[in-house]
Design an enzyme around this catalytic site. Structure first.
Site, PDB file in Angstrom:
ATOM      1  N   GLU A 124      45.532  88.349  73.599  1.00  0.00           N
ATOM      2  CA  GLU A 124      45.153  88.152  74.993  1.00  0.00           C
ATOM      3  C   GLU A 124      44.077  87.084  75.154  1.00  0.00           C
ATOM      4  O   GLU A 124      44.188  86.192  75.985  1.00  0.00           O
ATOM      5  CB  GLU A 124      44.671  89.486  75.581  1.00  0.00           C
ATOM      6  CG  GLU A 124      44.195  89.366  77.014  1.00  0.00           C
ATOM      7  CD  GLU A 124      43.747  90.691  77.611  1.00  0.00           C
ATOM      8  OE1 GLU A 124      43.711  91.699  76.887  1.00  0.00           O
ATOM      9  OE2 GLU A 124      43.435  90.695  78.815  1.00  0.00           O
TER      10      GLU A 124
ATOM     11  N   ASP B 231      35.200  92.906  75.395  1.00  0.00           N
ATOM     12  CA  ASP B 231      36.659  92.960  75.528  1.00  0.00           C
ATOM     13  C   ASP B 231      37.385  91.971  74.615  1.00  0.00           C
ATOM     14  O   ASP B 231      37.858  90.947  75.093  1.00  0.00           O
ATOM     15  CB  ASP B 231      37.032  92.678  76.992  1.00  0.00           C
ATOM     16  CG  ASP B 231      38.372  93.271  77.357  1.00  0.00           C
ATOM     17  OD1 ASP B 231      39.069  93.764  76.458  1.00  0.00           O
ATOM     18  OD2 ASP B 231      38.709  93.250  78.551  1.00  0.00           O
TER      19      ASP B 231
ATOM     20  N   GLU C  37      39.196 100.714  84.903  1.00  0.00           N
ATOM     21  CA  GLU C  37      40.063  99.716  85.539  1.00  0.00           C
ATOM     22  C   GLU C  37      41.112 100.375  86.432  1.00  0.00           C
ATOM     23  O   GLU C  37      42.286 100.011  86.426  1.00  0.00           O
ATOM     24  CB  GLU C  37      40.722  98.819  84.477  1.00  0.00           C
ATOM     25  CG  GLU C  37      39.693  98.031  83.680  1.00  0.00           C
ATOM     26  CD  GLU C  37      40.296  97.064  82.659  1.00  0.00           C
ATOM     27  OE1 GLU C  37      41.447  97.272  82.256  1.00  0.00           O
ATOM     28  OE2 GLU C  37      39.599  96.096  82.294  1.00  0.00           O
TER      29      GLU C  37
END
Ligand code: GCW
Length: 682
Positions: free
Chosen positions: A399, A371, A292
């Site tokens: 998240e 994820d 990322e």
């Protein structure tokens, strides 16, 4: 004898900082604090134990005496003996373990080392009066996982997009504020105490995405890290830093960060030597590389073993560890390219490197291959590197599980991961594989008055610590512990009602969240960027590699060896075949592994499309029931805590209805199949 500092009790911490006490309210110490205690041993952590006991004694009418460094054998009129006795046969053989017994009216806790004494103290607090009842035969306790870590994704400088804490939903950072150290040492101490109580022994104090300001923590801002270490050390917690692989260039001024370059190797050695000069018990580095947008060894044509070993060699002389994250994938994927599968990436990068890592490298692997979704299969990477130390990474910060707006107790999810047996029922469990590498939890606490934004999200932090200590523990028993240690129900007018309601809200909250969000393991379907709230096609045509492939006929990702991406082949047997077969694949993961028609019949007997409708109606109803339950305890908990939870439950109910309606409408429009129950789909 007292240490040079004074620890803070729960209530004092709250008064000092305006924060609410989390677990360990003063009341929890009554059974210990009302006893006559003698403490044997010396050192920083023994001083912490003495401080805890002195405060508890002053509050609850007991006494505490320091009996000196060695135990002389007698209890001397005390009814509680806490002793460090190295080499003792009563010890547990583990510096963090302890032995506990009760005989002739005396409760005795013996540890081989001060850390064990501290963990034993909190164990006694959890036991409460039960530690002072009838005789107890000797019990030995020791942590199953050696490394029990919290990773804070905290930025020093407020990031223009990610803010003070990346994926942080609990106010600001406990460590940093607006580019500087926060400097609130009382709050930090209170936090360290909460962590020690649940067995956490390592903390990374900055985000794995290391930006320009944060890169300097390793060098010219090391003093700020040392100040944090000074506090955490008093609770047996070692400080770790996230570092940038490009640091030799960005802060060192070199022309390269090539791991095989001598000047680069020297730079890391020097920098690391300086870290240990300032922080002698420094834990090590945490690295996100080639992921990322973070720099890494690929930039120099080197492998991740070359990269990790570079840092490992710098740390080795000082006993430090490098934690190298396996979260490496192509985030610039072309969605048209069906041959690339993000789920495969970590295994493809790391499995071939087994045996090449230094002994002080820990490969840190997210629990699932994608994820931190509400449902994923356990990552095959965990079982793929028998000659490498592996840690499993979980995410307490919610998240993808409601961002601390939704009550979602993740203990049951993590427990499933730790108990998963990659080689089938006769093989070892994930918890066994990671006994040396441990559990790393992305932290969920911050400067918020309730520590975690949603006060009930504290249960996740609590459970992350306790499961790292005892991965076999029942997550609902851990919830019991957290309830007792946080709300002291016995001190309220209706203990049973309070316990019942907290369980009614939290026990199945993870499954409830799963019900009203993306179905059957397919994941995502969230708003891109912040990922909160429903957006079925939000990620469908993006470069992130997180697709569901829904069309008018069916949905799901074909990850089989026969016709799909071949991902199932990364598992050992029996899972390679179980996941390969749509008939044997567990329902909850069906769409992760298979693309099936809407009419496909699940083991549960219902079709995929009907399952989608049913779970979404049920999930939203269950969210409403959680809110109703909470309304029943307004008289039993602090008013502001009740209000905070109620507000969040209002949002959860609203959001669950939005999810229900968007998902149901989307699939009704795609498939044209009506709901067998005839319910309203907008
Ligand atoms: O889930 C993703 C998050 C990123 C995070 C990344 C990671 C710290 O959206 O914010 O970056 O995972 O785990 O590195």
């Amino acid at each position: 004898m007292r240490g040079t500092f004074r620890s803070v009790s729960g209530r004092e911490a709250a008064a000092l900082t305006g924060m609410h006490a989390a677990w360990l309210p003063d009341e929890a110490f009554r059974p210990l604090g009302s006893r006559h205690t003698v403490v044997y041993g010396q050192g920083l952590l023994v001083a912490t134990v003495l401080d805890e006991m002195a405060i508890a004694g002053a509050r609850h009418g007991g006494t505490v005496r320091h009996g000196g460094s060695g135990r002389d054998g007698t209890a001397d009129g005390a009814d509680l003996v806490l002793a460090v006795a190295s080499g003792s046969t009563a010890g547990s053989g583990d510096p963090e373990g302890f032995a506990l017994a009760r005989r002739d009216g005396v409760t005795t806790l013996v540890a081989d080392a001060p850390a064990g004494l501290l963990y034993g103290l909190y164990h006694l607090v959890r036991l409460g009066e039960a530690a002072f009842g009838p005789d107890r035969p000797m019990e030995h306790h020791r942590p199953a996982l050696r490394r029990r870590m919290l990773d804070h994704w905290d930025n020093v400088a407020v990031h223009p997009v990610m803010g003070q804490v990346e994926r942080g939903y609990a106010g600001g950072s406990l460590f940093w504020r607006d580019g500087a150290a926060r400097g609130d040492m009382a709050r930090l101490r209170a936090y360290a105490r909460l962590l020690a109580c649940v067995g956490v022994n390592a903390v990374a104090v900055n985000n794995v995405n290391v930006h320009a300001t944060e890169a300097h923590l390793l060098t010219d801002r090391l003093g700020e890290v040392a100040a944090i270490a000074e506090i955490l050390r008093q609770y047996g917690i070692g400080v770790h830093l996230s570092v940038s692989f490009a640091a030799p260039m960005t802060v060192g001024g070199l022309a390269t960060a090539d791991p095989l370059d001598e000047t680069v190797r020297d730079w890391w050695s020097q920098a690391t030597r300086e870290v240990y000069r300032v922080i002698p018990d420094f834990g090590g580095y945490l690295v996100k590389a080639d992921s990322e947008g973070q720099p890494g060894p690929f930039g120099y044509g080197r492998s991740h073993a070359d990269g990790a070993n570079l840092l490992a060699d710098a740390l080795a002389p000082f006993g430090g560890t490098v934690r190298w994250r396996a979260f490496v994938y192509n985030h610039r994927q072309d969605w048209r390219d069906r041959s690339t599968d993000r789920a495969r990436a970590a295994y493809e990068h790391f499995a071939p490197l087994d045996g090449q890592f230094r002994d002080n490298v820990i490969l840190q692997v997210k629990y699932g291959p994608v994820d931190f979704q509400v449902r994923e299969p356990v990552s095959p990477v965990i079982a793929a590197l028998p000659h490498t130390r592996v840690a499993v990474e979980i995410q307490a910060t919610q998240e993808y599980t409601g961002q601390q707006q939704h009550a979602c107790y993740l203990g049951p999810l993590w427990s499933e991961v730790l108990r998963f047996r990659p080689w089938g029922t006769d093989g070892i469990a994930v918890a066994d594989i990671v006994a040396g590498g441990g559990l790393a939890t992305v932290a969920n606490a911050g400067a918020d008055d309730f520590w975690t934004g949603h006060p009930l999200a504290q249960a996740n932090l609590y459970a992350a610590g306790r499961l790292a200590w005892a991965p076999d523990a029942d997550p609902l028993s851990i919830l019991d512990e957290w309830i007792e240690m946080t709300f002291t129900p016995a001190g309220t007018s209706d203990p049973d009602r309070l316990r019942r309601v907290l369980h009614a809200v939290l026990d199945e909250s993870w499954l409830t969240y799963e019900q009203y969000t993306a179905p059957l393991g397919v994941g995502f379907m969230v708003r891109p960027g912040h990922p909160y709230g429903p957006d079925v096609d939000g990620y469908e045509y993006t470069p992130w590699g997180t697709y569901h492939f829904a069309d008018r006929d069916g949905i799901g990702v074909d990850r089989t060896r026969a016709t799909g991406t071949g991902y199932t082949g990364q598992y050992p047997q029996p899972w390679a075949d179980v996941y390969e077969s749509p008939d044997r694949c567990p329902d909850e993961l069906l769409l992760f592994f298979h693309h099936v028609p809407y009419g496909h019949v699940l083991h549960s007997g219902t079709t995929v499309i009907q399952h989608i409708y049913d779970t979404h109606f049920a999930g939203a109803e269950r969210a409403a029931e959680m809110r109703r339950q909470w309304s029943l305890v307004a008289d039993l908990v602090e008013a502001d805590l009740h209000i905070r939870v109620r507000e969040r439950l209002d949002e959860q109910v609203r959001s669950a209805e939005e999810w229900r309606d968007q998902i149901n409408s989307y699939f009704y429009r795609k498939s044209g199949v009506p709901d067998a129950g005839g319910r309203r789909i907008p």
